[in-house]
Scaffold this motif. Structure first.
Motif, PDB file in Angstrom:
ATOM      1  N   SER A 152       0.756  -1.182  -0.031  1.00 11.70           N
ATOM      2  CA  SER A 152      -0.010  -0.098  -0.066  1.00 11.70           C
ATOM      3  C   SER A 152       0.973   1.243  -0.040  1.00 11.70           C
ATOM      4  N   ALA A 153       2.008   1.205   0.899  1.00 14.59           N
ATOM      5  CA  ALA A 153       2.835   2.371   0.681  1.00 14.59           C
ATOM      6  C   ALA A 153       3.718   2.607  -0.347  1.00 14.59           C
ATOM      7  N   LEU A 154       4.092   1.234  -0.984  1.00 14.18           N
ATOM      8  CA  LEU A 154       5.037   1.303  -2.320  1.00 14.18           C
ATOM      9  C   LEU A 154       4.213   0.486  -3.304  1.00 14.18           C
ATOM     10  N   PRO A 155       3.388   1.052  -4.136  1.00 22.63           N
ATOM     11  CA  PRO A 155       2.574   0.101  -5.057  1.00 22.63           C
ATOM     12  C   PRO A 155       3.620   0.009  -6.297  1.00 22.63           C
ATOM     13  N   ASP A 156       4.652   0.781  -6.448  1.00 29.89           N
ATOM     14  CA  ASP A 156       5.637   0.488  -7.630  1.00 29.89           C
ATOM     15  C   ASP A 156       6.638  -0.504  -7.201  1.00 29.89           C
ATOM     16  N   VAL A 157       6.554  -1.009  -6.239  1.00 27.66           N
ATOM     17  CA  VAL A 157       7.705  -2.125  -5.585  1.00 27.66           C
ATOM     18  C   VAL A 157       7.102  -3.425  -5.601  1.00 27.66           C
ATOM     19  N   ASP A 158       7.765  -4.453  -6.350  1.00 29.88           N
ATOM     20  CA  ASP A 158       7.401  -5.839  -6.301  1.00 29.88           C
ATOM     21  C   ASP A 158       8.364  -6.510  -5.256  1.00 29.88           C
ATOM     22  N   LEU A 159       8.219  -6.950  -3.949  1.00 19.52           N
ATOM     23  CA  LEU A 159       9.126  -7.371  -3.235  1.00 19.52           C
ATOM     24  C   LEU A 159       9.181  -8.989  -3.313  1.00 19.52           C
ATOM     25  N   ARG A 160      10.609  -9.404  -3.758  1.00 19.64           N
ATOM     26  CA  ARG A 160      10.861 -10.929  -4.047  1.00 19.64           C
ATOM     27  C   ARG A 160      11.551 -11.294  -2.240  1.00 19.64           C
ATOM     28  N   THR A 161      10.980 -12.156  -1.941  1.00 21.10           N
ATOM     29  CA  THR A 161      11.431 -12.539  -0.389  1.00 21.10           C
ATOM     30  C   THR A 161      12.069 -13.771  -0.924  1.00 21.10           C
ATOM     31  N   VAL A 162      13.219 -13.965  -0.408  1.00 17.85           N
ATOM     32  CA  VAL A 162      14.093 -15.134  -0.208  1.00 17.85           C
ATOM     33  C   VAL A 162      14.201 -15.725   1.055  1.00 17.85           C
ATOM     34  N   ALA A 163      13.677 -16.759   1.418  1.00 15.52           N
ATOM     35  CA  ALA A 163      13.577 -17.342   2.923  1.00 15.52           C
ATOM     36  C   ALA A 163      14.448 -18.390   3.144  1.00 15.52           C
TER      37      ALA A 163
END
Length: 282
Positions: free
Chosen positions: A119-130
């Protein structure tokens, strides 16, 4: 020699023709494209020679499209418009930022906050590496990492303390129903204890012998077992804060322990960091 799948005229020649067709003037087309009038005229002539067609009638004060030139201009303009739209869509796509975290950080801290982040960063796709493995920023193409360490960071890395590792003993309220909290160490040992890969119960209770209980290779699995009422788990307060606030877990003893290693947000130092990485970091 490998032939091209498409027999297309040179792109510069098509651009010169399209601009000249819209402007009906070589000079105006040259000004638009930032080249000389002679260059535009030469490009258009070369295109006509390649096609074997006259696309323009040269008039004393400008140009006039031939019937074939007008039909070709319509198609070429549409093709350039499609290229422009495709490029616009490509550039408008969210920028990907890759963050490396432990599975517990991902499950307990990051995933519950993803909606707020998007919601705060609509232009960002976060890719999570766990992963429990230590990610290499270059080899693994990681932008940001959350690392648990007590060691100093090299000068090539920027680090910010996220939280210290304060251990608390927690359980489902159903497990301790009827018991008076907080429990003493002796009372705590009578309950089923859940162990993760760190297995710090001995340190926490200040006893040397190995304590029985179900063991899990990830802290998040031990926490899930505690939520299911299967025992008491020892976990970093940051990982259980939301569950404690919601009443899904309760702290069963007032005793706590602070471990030397802390959780840090880490990234490579850069003279020109990407704006998307800065936004996620902040």
């Amino acid at each position: 020699m490998i032939q091209s799948r498409r027999a297309l005229p040179p792109l510069n020649a098509l651009r010169a023709f399209e601009a000249s067709g819209r402007r009906l003037n070589f000079r105006a087309a040259a000004q638009e494209l930032g080249v000389t009038q002679g260059a535009i005229a030469q490009q258009v002539r070369a295109l006509e020679d390649q096609l074997g067609l006259m696309l323009f009638q040269r008039l004393p004060r400008g140009l006039a499209l031939t019937a074939q030139g007008a039909a070709y201009l319509s198609d070429v303009t549409r093709a350039f418009d499609m290229l422009g739209e495709a490029t616009g869509r490509l550039l408008a796509r969210p920028e990907t930022v890759t963050i490396s975290v432990t599975p517990t950080v991902a499950a307990k801290l990051l995933i519950p906050r993803l909606a707020e982040l998007y919601s705060a960063l609509p232009d960002v796709d976060l890719r999570t590496v766990a992963t429990e493995a230590l990610s290499d920023f270059d080899r693994d193409q990681v932008d940001i990492a959350v690392r648990l360490t007590s060691q100093a960071f090299p000068a090539t890395l920027e680090a910010r303390l996220l939280f210290r590792q304060e251990l608390v003993a927690v359980a489902s309220p159903h497990l301790v129903k009827g018991l008076t909290l907080p429990l003493s160490g002796e009372e705590l040992c009578k309950l089923p204890l859940l162990h993760d890969s760190h297995d710090r119960w001995g340190m926490f209770l200040r006893i040397r012998e190995k304590l029985p209980g179900a063991a899990f290779n990830h802290t998040t699995l031990a926490l899930d077992a505690a939520l299911a009422g299967q025992g008491v788990v020892l976990a970093c307060r940051a990982f259980v804060a939301a569950d404690l606030e919601a009443g899904r877990l309760v702290q069963v003893t007032n005793a706590t322990a602070t471990i030397g290693a802390d959780y840090f947000l880490v990234r490579k130092r850069s003279s020109s960091p990407r704006k998307a990485v800065d936004a996620v970091w902040d």
